[in-house]
Each structure stands twice: as C-alpha cells, then as structure tokens.
Design a protein around this motif. Structure first.
Motif, PDB file in Angstrom:
ATOM      1  N   THR A   1       0.806  -1.104  -0.444  1.00  0.00           N
ATOM      2  CA  THR A   1       0.329  -0.008   0.184  1.00  0.00           C
ATOM      3  C   THR A   1       1.055   1.565  -0.244  1.00  0.00           C
ATOM      4  O   THR A   1       1.977   1.052  -0.045  1.00  0.00           O
ATOM      5  CB  THR A   1      -0.897  -0.224   0.885  1.00  0.00           C
ATOM      6  OG1 THR A   1       0.023  -0.476   2.678  1.00  0.00           O
ATOM      7  CG2 THR A   1      -2.116  -1.395   1.226  1.00  0.00           C
ATOM      8  N   VAL A   2       0.121   2.158  -0.188  1.00  0.00           N
ATOM      9  CA  VAL A   2       0.675   3.870  -0.130  1.00  0.00           C
ATOM     10  C   VAL A   2       1.351   3.794   1.451  1.00  0.00           C
ATOM     11  O   VAL A   2       0.137   4.540   1.769  1.00  0.00           O
ATOM     12  CB  VAL A   2      -0.047   4.840  -1.672  1.00  0.00           C
ATOM     13  CG1 VAL A   2       0.718   6.512  -1.069  1.00  0.00           C
ATOM     14  CG2 VAL A   2      -0.036   4.337  -2.347  1.00  0.00           C
ATOM     15  N   GLY A   3       1.853   3.335   2.597  1.00  0.00           N
ATOM     16  CA  GLY A   3       1.605   3.530   3.625  1.00  0.00           C
ATOM     17  C   GLY A   3       1.136   2.514   4.502  1.00  0.00           C
ATOM     18  O   GLY A   3       0.174   2.721   3.736  1.00  0.00           O
ATOM     19  N   ALA A   4       1.133   3.265   5.327  1.00  0.00           N
ATOM     20  CA  ALA A   4       0.141   2.186   6.627  1.00  0.00           C
ATOM     21  C   ALA A   4      -1.534   3.307   6.280  1.00  0.00           C
ATOM     22  O   ALA A   4      -2.053   1.830   6.594  1.00  0.00           O
ATOM     23  CB  ALA A   4       0.671   2.330   8.021  1.00  0.00           C
ATOM     24  N   GLN A   5      -1.225   4.395   6.072  1.00  0.00           N
ATOM     25  CA  GLN A   5      -2.915   5.154   5.794  1.00  0.00           C
ATOM     26  C   GLN A   5      -3.871   4.654   4.847  1.00  0.00           C
ATOM     27  O   GLN A   5      -4.792   4.081   4.725  1.00  0.00           O
ATOM     28  CB  GLN A   5      -2.415   6.119   5.803  1.00  0.00           C
ATOM     29  CG  GLN A   5      -3.712   7.433   6.358  1.00  0.00           C
ATOM     30  CD  GLN A   5      -3.814   7.634   7.691  1.00  0.00           C
ATOM     31  OE1 GLN A   5      -3.046   7.546   8.313  1.00  0.00           O
ATOM     32  NE2 GLN A   5      -5.085   7.163   8.419  1.00  0.00           N
ATOM     33  N   GLU A   6      -2.720   4.633   3.573  1.00  0.00           N
ATOM     34  CA  GLU A   6      -3.684   3.875   3.180  1.00  0.00           C
ATOM     35  C   GLU A   6      -4.293   1.987   2.975  1.00  0.00           C
ATOM     36  O   GLU A   6      -5.314   1.742   3.179  1.00  0.00           O
ATOM     37  CB  GLU A   6      -3.371   3.168   1.061  1.00  0.00           C
ATOM     38  CG  GLU A   6      -4.561   2.653   0.420  1.00  0.00           C
ATOM     39  CD  GLU A   6      -2.827   2.784  -0.558  1.00  0.00           C
ATOM     40  OE1 GLU A   6      -4.649   1.853  -1.686  1.00  0.00           O
ATOM     41  OE2 GLU A   6      -2.220   2.507  -0.673  1.00  0.00           O
ATOM     42  N   SER A   7      -3.773   1.575   3.857  1.00  0.00           N
ATOM     43  CA  SER A   7      -4.328  -0.049   4.265  1.00  0.00           C
ATOM     44  C   SER A   7      -4.712  -0.540   5.601  1.00  0.00           C
ATOM     45  O   SER A   7      -5.900  -0.223   5.465  1.00  0.00           O
ATOM     46  CB  SER A   7      -2.455  -0.524   5.515  1.00  0.00           C
ATOM     47  OG  SER A   7      -1.932  -0.762   4.598  1.00  0.00           O
ATOM     48  N   MET A   8      -5.045   1.503   5.939  1.00  0.00           N
ATOM     49  CA  MET A   8      -6.263   1.391   7.296  1.00  0.00           C
ATOM     50  C   MET A   8      -7.190   1.602   6.300  1.00  0.00           C
ATOM     51  O   MET A   8      -8.186   1.578   6.425  1.00  0.00           O
ATOM     52  CB  MET A   8      -5.452   2.410   8.098  1.00  0.00           C
ATOM     53  CG  MET A   8      -4.948   2.142   8.690  1.00  0.00           C
ATOM     54  SD  MET A   8      -4.761   4.067  10.138  1.00  0.00           S
ATOM     55  CE  MET A   8      -2.860   3.409  10.535  1.00  0.00           C
TER      56      MET A   8
ATOM     57  N   ALA B   1       9.150   7.195   0.665  1.00  0.00           N
ATOM     58  CA  ALA B   1       8.986   6.239  -0.260  1.00  0.00           C
ATOM     59  C   ALA B   1       7.978   5.488   0.143  1.00  0.00           C
ATOM     60  O   ALA B   1       7.049   5.027  -1.221  1.00  0.00           O
ATOM     61  CB  ALA B   1       9.695   4.289   0.707  1.00  0.00           C
ATOM     62  N   ARG B   2       6.961   6.434   1.353  1.00  0.00           N
ATOM     63  CA  ARG B   2       5.138   5.699   0.783  1.00  0.00           C
ATOM     64  C   ARG B   2       5.297   4.304   0.620  1.00  0.00           C
ATOM     65  O   ARG B   2       3.851   3.889   0.219  1.00  0.00           O
ATOM     66  CB  ARG B   2       4.672   6.858   0.359  1.00  0.00           C
ATOM     67  CG  ARG B   2       5.330   8.204   1.030  1.00  0.00           C
ATOM     68  CD  ARG B   2       4.716   8.202   1.944  1.00  0.00           C
ATOM     69  NE  ARG B   2       3.647   8.341   2.463  1.00  0.00           N
ATOM     70  CZ  ARG B   2       3.576   8.382   3.487  1.00  0.00           C
ATOM     71  NH1 ARG B   2       4.265   6.983   4.742  1.00  0.00           N
ATOM     72  NH2 ARG B   2       2.361   7.562   3.618  1.00  0.00           N
ATOM     73  N   ILE B   3       5.278   3.729   1.255  1.00  0.00           N
ATOM     74  CA  ILE B   3       5.493   2.164   1.217  1.00  0.00           C
ATOM     75  C   ILE B   3       5.083   1.099   2.066  1.00  0.00           C
ATOM     76  O   ILE B   3       5.836   1.556   3.992  1.00  0.00           O
ATOM     77  CB  ILE B   3       6.273   1.135   0.628  1.00  0.00           C
ATOM     78  CG1 ILE B   3       6.749   1.908  -0.963  1.00  0.00           C
ATOM     79  CG2 ILE B   3       6.307   0.150   0.654  1.00  0.00           C
ATOM     80  CD1 ILE B   3       6.403   1.190  -1.356  1.00  0.00           C
ATOM     81  N   GLY B   4       3.693   1.136   3.155  1.00  0.00           N
ATOM     82  CA  GLY B   4       3.294   0.153   3.793  1.00  0.00           C
ATOM     83  C   GLY B   4       2.518  -1.360   2.891  1.00  0.00           C
ATOM     84  O   GLY B   4       3.042  -1.805   1.892  1.00  0.00           O
ATOM     85  N   TYR B   5       2.285  -2.094   4.067  1.00  0.00           N
ATOM     86  CA  TYR B   5       1.055  -3.325   3.312  1.00  0.00           C
ATOM     87  C   TYR B   5       0.550  -3.855   4.633  1.00  0.00           C
ATOM     88  O   TYR B   5       0.161  -3.256   5.770  1.00  0.00           O
ATOM     89  CB  TYR B   5       2.754  -4.598   3.769  1.00  0.00           C
ATOM     90  CG  TYR B   5       3.431  -4.704   4.968  1.00  0.00           C
ATOM     91  CD1 TYR B   5       3.266  -6.041   5.425  1.00  0.00           C
ATOM     92  CD2 TYR B   5       4.401  -4.532   5.138  1.00  0.00           C
ATOM     93  CE1 TYR B   5       3.942  -5.595   6.876  1.00  0.00           C
ATOM     94  CE2 TYR B   5       5.468  -4.259   6.045  1.00  0.00           C
ATOM     95  CZ  TYR B   5       4.745  -5.294   6.940  1.00  0.00           C
ATOM     96  OH  TYR B   5       5.236  -5.193   7.802  1.00  0.00           O
TER      97      TYR B   5
ATOM     98  N   SER C   1       9.173   3.044  -4.997  1.00  0.00           N
ATOM     99  CA  SER C   1       9.200   2.818  -4.420  1.00  0.00           C
ATOM    100  C   SER C   1       9.103   1.615  -3.363  1.00  0.00           C
ATOM    101  O   SER C   1       9.743   1.162  -2.975  1.00  0.00           O
ATOM    102  CB  SER C   1       7.715   3.751  -3.354  1.00  0.00           C
ATOM    103  OG  SER C   1       8.101   4.926  -4.055  1.00  0.00           O
ATOM    104  N   GLN C   2       8.735   0.614  -4.558  1.00  0.00           N
ATOM    105  CA  GLN C   2       8.731  -1.164  -3.959  1.00  0.00           C
ATOM    106  C   GLN C   2      10.215  -1.448  -4.557  1.00  0.00           C
ATOM    107  O   GLN C   2      10.592  -2.277  -3.496  1.00  0.00           O
ATOM    108  CB  GLN C   2       7.373  -1.707  -5.144  1.00  0.00           C
ATOM    109  CG  GLN C   2       6.336  -0.839  -4.397  1.00  0.00           C
ATOM    110  CD  GLN C   2       5.401  -2.095  -4.920  1.00  0.00           C
ATOM    111  OE1 GLN C   2       5.325  -3.533  -4.825  1.00  0.00           O
ATOM    112  NE2 GLN C   2       4.428  -1.769  -5.880  1.00  0.00           N
ATOM    113  N   ALA C   3      11.196  -1.047  -5.552  1.00  0.00           N
ATOM    114  CA  ALA C   3      12.101  -1.159  -6.059  1.00  0.00           C
ATOM    115  C   ALA C   3      13.522  -0.670  -4.627  1.00  0.00           C
ATOM    116  O   ALA C   3      14.091  -1.987  -4.118  1.00  0.00           O
ATOM    117  CB  ALA C   3      12.631  -0.802  -7.170  1.00  0.00           C
ATOM    118  N   VAL C   4      12.676  -0.094  -4.294  1.00  0.00           N
ATOM    119  CA  VAL C   4      14.157   0.970  -3.679  1.00  0.00           C
ATOM    120  C   VAL C   4      13.738   0.182  -2.263  1.00  0.00           C
ATOM    121  O   VAL C   4      15.372  -0.884  -1.890  1.00  0.00           O
ATOM    122  CB  VAL C   4      13.681   2.275  -2.926  1.00  0.00           C
ATOM    123  CG1 VAL C   4      14.525   2.839  -1.851  1.00  0.00           C
ATOM    124  CG2 VAL C   4      13.422   2.858  -4.720  1.00  0.00           C
TER     125      VAL C   4
END
Length: 436
Positions: free
Chosen positions: A113-120, A262-266, A302-305
């Motif tokens: 996701t785009v950060g944990a915020q999108e996960s929520m 990076a704005r990466i969550g999951y 971002s996922q690649a980084v």
C-alpha cells in the motif's frame, strides 16, 4: 463573471472535524516560530539518511530481477508501467516478516500500500458494511485511524487505556455494551508496541488475553506496529505471529524502518472470504479490489527501493535498524533523565507534573495542571521556544486536556537537553500564570 462559491455545509461532514486540522495547525506554529525546538513531529532522525542508499537499493533490486531470469524488457516494464494492484514485492515482504516477526503467511495474503494509512482505509472500507458496524480503538489513539473512519462515516468507540496500561476487561465490557445498544463491534485498532501517542506496550499476558477475547467475540484486531523494529530491546511477539484463529489483520510500514518518503506500507489479510456460491478468496484479494479504485497500484520505484533494502539484509529490517534503534533508545533515556533533572520530585509535586517512561518508540506523555490546548502551545512556542503536541487530538470522544505528547525521534542530544529546559520553564510559567 462571479467566482463560484460552495457552502461548507454542502461538503462532507468530516471536513468540519477538528482532527483534520491538527496537522495544519502544528505546521503553522512550526513555520511561525522557526527557532523553536519541536517535540511534535514523529519523524525518523534525518542523520541516518544518505541519498546514495536509494540508488544502491534500486540497483540491487534490478540485479535481483535479472538474476531471477527477467529480461531487460520485463525489467523496464516492471519499473515504468502500472504494476500489479496488490504489489510486486509481496514475496520479499512475506520472507521478511517470516524471519523478522515469525509471521508465516503467503505472498498472496499481502497487499502493498501507499503507506500504512492506505492500509487502514482499505481495511475499514472492506470490513465496515452495515449501519450498525463500529470501529473500536484503544484510546488515546493515532489520529490516522480515527480520521480514516471519519472520512468513511464509521462510528468510533473508545476503549480508554488506564494509566497502568491496556485492560482486556475494559475491552470486553465495551464489546458487550455496544452489543446491548444494538451495534456490532466489527474491529478493534491497537498499537501493541510503544504506541503513538502514549508510548505504552502491551504485556505478553495482555496479548494472549486480547487474542482470546477477539476470537471468542468475533471481533477482528487491526494490529499496527510501526515502532517495534526501531526500539532498543527485543520486542514481544506480534499479535499476528500468535494468531491461531485468524482474527488479526496486520498493518505494516517502512516509514520508520526505512524512510517515510518511500511511502510504502503493507497489510497482511489472510482471512478466508466465502461468497454465496461457496467460492473462497482471501481478504487481501478484496482489499486489492478497493485499492484498484483508489490508487490503482503502489509506485514501482518506491517498491524497488524497499525491496533492495530487504535484499541487502536477507529481509531482516531489525538488522538494518540496529543503529537507529539504539539512537532512539538513547534519545528516550536522555529525555527522561533531563526531565528528572530539570523537574525533580519536589518541584514536580508542587507543579502537579508527571510523565510516563516508555522503554522504546518515539513518544512519551507529560501531564500538567493546566489546559494543554492550542493557546498554551502558541505561548510555549512564542515565549519559550518549544513545541509539543496537545494530547486531546488523540481522544476521539474527548480527553487528554492536560497532557502533552513529546516526540524524541527527530532531535539531537543537544536539542533534547535545551528543549526540555525550555519546556520545564514553560510549565513553571504556565502553572503559576494568573488568568487573563
């Protein structure tokens, strides 16, 4: 030609919620008083960032794709085109949570996701289906989850945290109380490790009891733990790693363990969903459907980084964060020492001040004898050069009016000492201040 005008009353009601203005207010205060030392931002320390690392991580992942047999054209497509909605590094994340957190799930149960915020947002939208469904939150609570619920018109029920930590008895009582009112407690949001904003950690006994209660009452747990791997001590097991009944949806983020940009969550959502025809999918599949209508997919670059960072340590983000975790632990201890030195027991009793002592994470709380509101914060920044966060922002139903949150993560040791000195002077001044 006159300018078009809309009335605020014609917009979604959430836009009038004060919670949505909190970050803007803090940013405004920070900009107005640039010389003030700020204990407000929950950001990682800038001193650990090196732009060269971004390129190294990216090249490492590209090399990994080549080693996996992908052609130059396939690699170009992976980087330049829209990627899979659920994410293209799910296998690496699954490997990482297995070695670092003992969470054994398939890549298919993960959505990047785009950060944990999108996960929520995705999780709440999927789970909350009826007018009687409510979200329960351990309070004081991170504003991101309550803000997301407000945007989606989801009622929020507080389960207030006692001074000595989370109470499973209070959680069960809240479930029964809501059901007696004809409402359905669908999910419970909690940060088990060094929570934002209180800094508290659930004991192993509380974790065991919470899982048992959730399973017995059919309430899903939304577990959010961004501070586990940036804290100095060996963390207790995640709720998800102990989840035998499939009641935990785990929200993860690389904002603190790698870098926020990076704005990466999951989200780990391995619960099975059965449709009217008996077909079985995973909750993750349903979340991906919603994501396809919101952000389409998460940035491939971002996922690649993030993937390159995971590959560098065999998935062990704990290893990558050993130095930051030590730094933040030192910063927390330095803050507590300075508070104790500047506000010794006798003076604390006179002023009516006390604070908690977290063993990790980014945050601690200071209780005072005056209202710690926006006006007090403005006086603190203007007259004493120190900024903090009012704790009332973190109480959906009201509370925290005489408590401030301090973040220790973004400051140097020198800034911490000076900032606490300024804060103590402000507290003394404010406590003895005559009403205007």
């Amino acid at each position: 030609m006159r300018d078009a005008m809309l009335y605020k009353s014609s917009l979604h009601a959430s836009l009038a919620d004060p919670v949505l203005d909190t970050m803007n207010f803090l940013n405004e205060v920070t900009m107005r008083y640039p010389d003030a030392i700020s204990f407000a931002p929950g950001r990682p320390y800038d001193g650990f960032f090196d732009t060269g690392h971004i390129f190294a991580h990216l090249h490492r992942y590209l090399d990994h794709l080549a080693e996996q047999g992908q052609s130059p054209q396939q690699i170009r497509t992976a980087m330049y085109q829209y990627g899979p909605t659920a994410g293209q590094i799910r296998d690496l994340i699954a490997d990482s949570v297995r070695v670092d957190e003992r969470i054994d799930v398939t890549p298919e149960s993960i959505v990047v996701t785009v950060g944990a915020q999108e996960s929520m947002l995705l999780t709440l939208r999927a789970l909350m289906s009826g007018p009687d469904d409510v979200l329960m939150v351990s309070t004081p609570c991170y504003v991101g989850i309550t803000g997301a619920a407000r945007l989606l018109d989801i009622p929020v029920v507080d389960v207030e945290e006692p001074p000595d930590g989370f109470s499973c008895a209070d959680f069960e009582a809240a479930i029964l109380r809501e059901r007696a009112r004809g409402r359905n407690p669908r999910a419970f949001y909690v940060v088990p490790d060094h929570s934002n904003p209180s800094g508290t950690t659930l004991s192993q006994r509380a974790r065991t009891e919470l899982l048992e209660l959730a399973g017995r009452h059919g309430v899903l747990i939304l577990e959010d733990s961004p501070y586990r791997l940036v804290s100095p001590e060996t963390p207790l097991p995640t709720l998800k790693s102990q989840d035998t009944d499939g009641v935990v949806v785990h929200l993860g983020s690389y904002s603190k363990t790698l870098f926020p940009g990076a704005r990466i969550g999951y989200v780990i959502a391995d619960q099975q969903i059965v449709d009217a025809n008996g077909q079985i999918t995973l909750l993750a599949d349903e979340l991906a459907k919603i994501k396809s209508m919101i952000t389409v997919n998460t940035s491939s670059l971002s996922q690649a980084v993030v993937a390159g960072a995971l590959l560098a340590t065999g998935g062990r983000m704990s290893e990558l964060n050993a130095r930051p975790a030590s730094y933040y632990g030192d910063a927390m201890r330095a803050t507590l020492r300075r508070l104790d030195r500047r506000l010794p027991p006798g003076l604390r009793a006179e002023l009516g001040v006390r604070w908690n002592s977290p063993t990790g994470g980014f945050f601690l709380n200071v209780q005072v004898s005056f209202d710690s509101d926006e006006d007090a914060l403005t006086r603190s920044a203007r007259n004493h050069g120190v900024i903090w966060t009012p704790m009332r922002y973190f109480y959906p139903s009201g509370g925290g009016h005489r408590t401030m949150r301090l973040s220790i993560s973004y400051l140097t040791p020198i800034e911490i000492d000076e900032g606490i000195d300024r804060l103590a002077t402000f507290i003394e001044s404010e406590t003895r201040r005559r009403p205007d």
